[in-house]
Design a protein around this motif. Structure first.
Motif, PDB file in Angstrom:
ATOM      1  N   ILE A   2      -7.151   4.993 -15.731  1.00 13.98           N
ATOM      2  CA  ILE A   2      -6.672   4.490 -14.237  1.00 13.98           C
ATOM      3  C   ILE A   2      -6.595   6.243 -13.920  1.00 13.98           C
ATOM      4  CG2 ILE A   2      -5.076   3.842 -12.843  1.00 13.98           C
ATOM      5  CD1 ILE A   2      -4.598   1.798 -14.750  1.00 13.98           C
ATOM      6  N   LYS A   3      -6.995   6.532 -12.769  1.00 18.57           N
ATOM      7  CA  LYS A   3      -6.647   7.914 -11.919  1.00 18.57           C
ATOM      8  C   LYS A   3      -5.214   7.424 -10.989  1.00 18.57           C
ATOM      9  CE  LYS A   3     -10.828  10.220 -12.467  1.00 18.57           C
ATOM     10  NZ  LYS A   3     -11.927  10.875 -11.777  1.00 18.57           N
ATOM     11  N   ILE A   4      -4.221   8.253 -11.247  1.00 18.77           N
ATOM     12  CA  ILE A   4      -3.108   8.090 -10.407  1.00 18.77           C
ATOM     13  C   ILE A   4      -2.643   9.299  -9.859  1.00 18.77           C
ATOM     14  CG2 ILE A   4      -1.715   8.030 -12.523  1.00 18.77           C
ATOM     15  CD1 ILE A   4       0.501   6.097 -11.049  1.00 18.77           C
ATOM     16  N   ALA A   5      -2.316   9.461  -8.345  1.00 17.65           N
ATOM     17  CA  ALA A   5      -2.118  10.536  -7.639  1.00 17.65           C
ATOM     18  C   ALA A   5      -0.650  10.368  -7.388  1.00 17.65           C
ATOM     19  CB  ALA A   5      -2.795  10.799  -6.508  1.00 17.65           C
ATOM     20  N   PHE A   6       0.289  11.394  -8.161  1.00 14.07           N
ATOM     21  CA  PHE A   6       1.768  11.628  -7.886  1.00 14.07           C
ATOM     22  C   PHE A   6       2.059  12.441  -6.670  1.00 14.07           C
ATOM     23  CE2 PHE A   6       1.420  10.148 -12.119  1.00 14.07           C
ATOM     24  CZ  PHE A   6       2.246   9.190 -12.417  1.00 14.07           C
ATOM     25  N   ALA A   7       2.812  11.954  -5.584  1.00 11.39           N
ATOM     26  CA  ALA A   7       3.526  12.632  -4.522  1.00 11.39           C
ATOM     27  C   ALA A   7       4.577  13.480  -5.219  1.00 11.39           C
ATOM     28  CB  ALA A   7       3.814  12.033  -3.317  1.00 11.39           C
ATOM     29  N   SER A   8       4.358  14.699  -5.143  1.00 13.33           N
ATOM     30  CA  SER A   8       5.436  15.538  -5.992  1.00 13.33           C
ATOM     31  C   SER A   8       5.750  17.039  -5.391  1.00 13.33           C
ATOM     32  CB  SER A   8       5.444  15.609  -7.551  1.00 13.33           C
ATOM     33  OG  SER A   8       6.435  16.268  -8.121  1.00 13.33           O
ATOM     34  N   GLU A  62      -9.905  10.261  -5.175  1.00 16.71           N
ATOM     35  CA  GLU A  62     -10.164   9.915  -6.678  1.00 16.71           C
ATOM     36  C   GLU A  62      -9.340   8.993  -7.044  1.00 16.71           C
ATOM     37  OE1 GLU A  62     -11.455  13.428  -9.131  1.00 16.71           O
ATOM     38  OE2 GLU A  62     -11.136  14.767  -7.266  1.00 16.71           O
ATOM     39  N   ALA A  63      -8.190   8.868  -6.797  1.00 18.52           N
ATOM     40  CA  ALA A  63      -7.164   7.983  -7.367  1.00 18.52           C
ATOM     41  C   ALA A  63      -7.492   6.569  -6.940  1.00 18.52           C
ATOM     42  CB  ALA A  63      -5.789   8.399  -6.736  1.00 18.52           C
ATOM     43  N   ALA A  82      -8.883   1.779   1.834  1.00 15.90           N
ATOM     44  CA  ALA A  82      -9.725   2.915   1.188  1.00 15.90           C
ATOM     45  C   ALA A  82      -9.832   2.675  -0.299  1.00 15.90           C
ATOM     46  CB  ALA A  82      -8.995   4.404   1.437  1.00 15.90           C
ATOM     47  N   GLY A  83      -9.169   1.561  -0.841  1.00 13.96           N
ATOM     48  CA  GLY A  83      -9.211   1.164  -2.017  1.00 13.96           C
ATOM     49  C   GLY A  83      -8.382   1.827  -3.248  1.00 13.96           C
ATOM     50  N   ILE A  84      -7.354   2.279  -2.465  1.00 14.38           N
ATOM     51  CA  ILE A  84      -6.481   3.050  -3.353  1.00 14.38           C
ATOM     52  C   ILE A  84      -5.146   1.916  -3.168  1.00 14.38           C
ATOM     53  CG2 ILE A  84      -4.949   4.799  -3.793  1.00 14.38           C
ATOM     54  CD1 ILE A  84      -7.157   6.645  -2.231  1.00 14.38           C
ATOM     55  N   ILE A 117      -7.520  -3.121 -10.669  1.00 14.61           N
ATOM     56  CA  ILE A 117      -7.866  -1.802 -10.745  1.00 14.61           C
ATOM     57  C   ILE A 117      -8.520  -1.459 -11.955  1.00 14.61           C
ATOM     58  CG2 ILE A 117      -6.599   0.541 -10.850  1.00 14.61           C
ATOM     59  CD1 ILE A 117      -4.289  -0.771  -9.302  1.00 14.61           C
ATOM     60  N   LEU A 118      -8.167  -2.003 -12.969  1.00 17.84           N
ATOM     61  CA  LEU A 118      -9.010  -1.501 -14.233  1.00 17.84           C
ATOM     62  C   LEU A 118     -10.317  -2.007 -14.243  1.00 17.84           C
ATOM     63  CD1 LEU A 118      -6.142  -2.376 -16.750  1.00 17.84           C
ATOM     64  CD2 LEU A 118      -7.088  -0.262 -16.495  1.00 17.84           C
ATOM     65  N   LEU A 119     -10.807  -3.035 -13.496  1.00 20.06           N
ATOM     66  CA  LEU A 119     -12.010  -3.796 -13.368  1.00 20.06           C
ATOM     67  C   LEU A 119     -13.369  -2.876 -12.439  1.00 20.06           C
ATOM     68  CD1 LEU A 119     -11.259  -7.452 -13.362  1.00 20.06           C
ATOM     69  CD2 LEU A 119     -12.091  -6.243 -15.151  1.00 20.06           C
TER      70      LEU A 119
END
Length: 120
Positions: A2-8, A62-63, A82-84, A117-119
């Motif tokens: 899984i690709k995950i984007a963190f807001a930091s 990409e996430a 957007a599928g996120i 998400i994994l599928l």
């Protein structure tokens, strides 16, 4: 994976609002591993809200998951389209590494939202 984007602000804590985030940290995780893929500069400024939100979504395209402290209903809807999958932190002191560890535990026996998400 899984690709995950963190807001930091610092790469250590989830402490940014989606629409105001200037840097996202993109990780790729599975049940055992977590790798920081890149730091995403999302600091460009836009006057119109829709333009700003489209830009932020493009930055995290990409996430599969975007993890933030806050996200407005309009932004959340646009992110989903957007599928996120948008997720909100419990607090501004929530650690990126703790969130990753929690998601890694979930991957072993994923709830329905994570199965989707994994599928992908």
């Amino acid at each position: 994976m899984i690709k995950i984007a963190f807001a930091s602000k610092d790469g250590l804590n989830v402490n940014e609002h989606f629409g105001w985030c200037e840097t996202f940290y993109l990780y790729e995780i599975d049940a055992e591993n977590a790798n920081l893929l890149k730091k995403i500069d999302s600091s460009k400024k836009y006057e119109a809200e829709v333009d700003k939100l489209e830009y932020k979504i493009e930055c995290v395209s990409e996430a599969e998951i975007v993890y933030v402290t806050q996200i407005g209903p309009k932004a959340a809807n646009m992110v989903k389209i957007a599928g996120i999958y948008p997720m909100k932190a419990a607090s501004e002191s929530e650690k990126v590494e703790v969130v990753i560890a929690q998601l890694q535990k979930l991957i072993a026996n994923p709830p329905l939202w994570l199965q989707r998400i994994l599928l992908k």
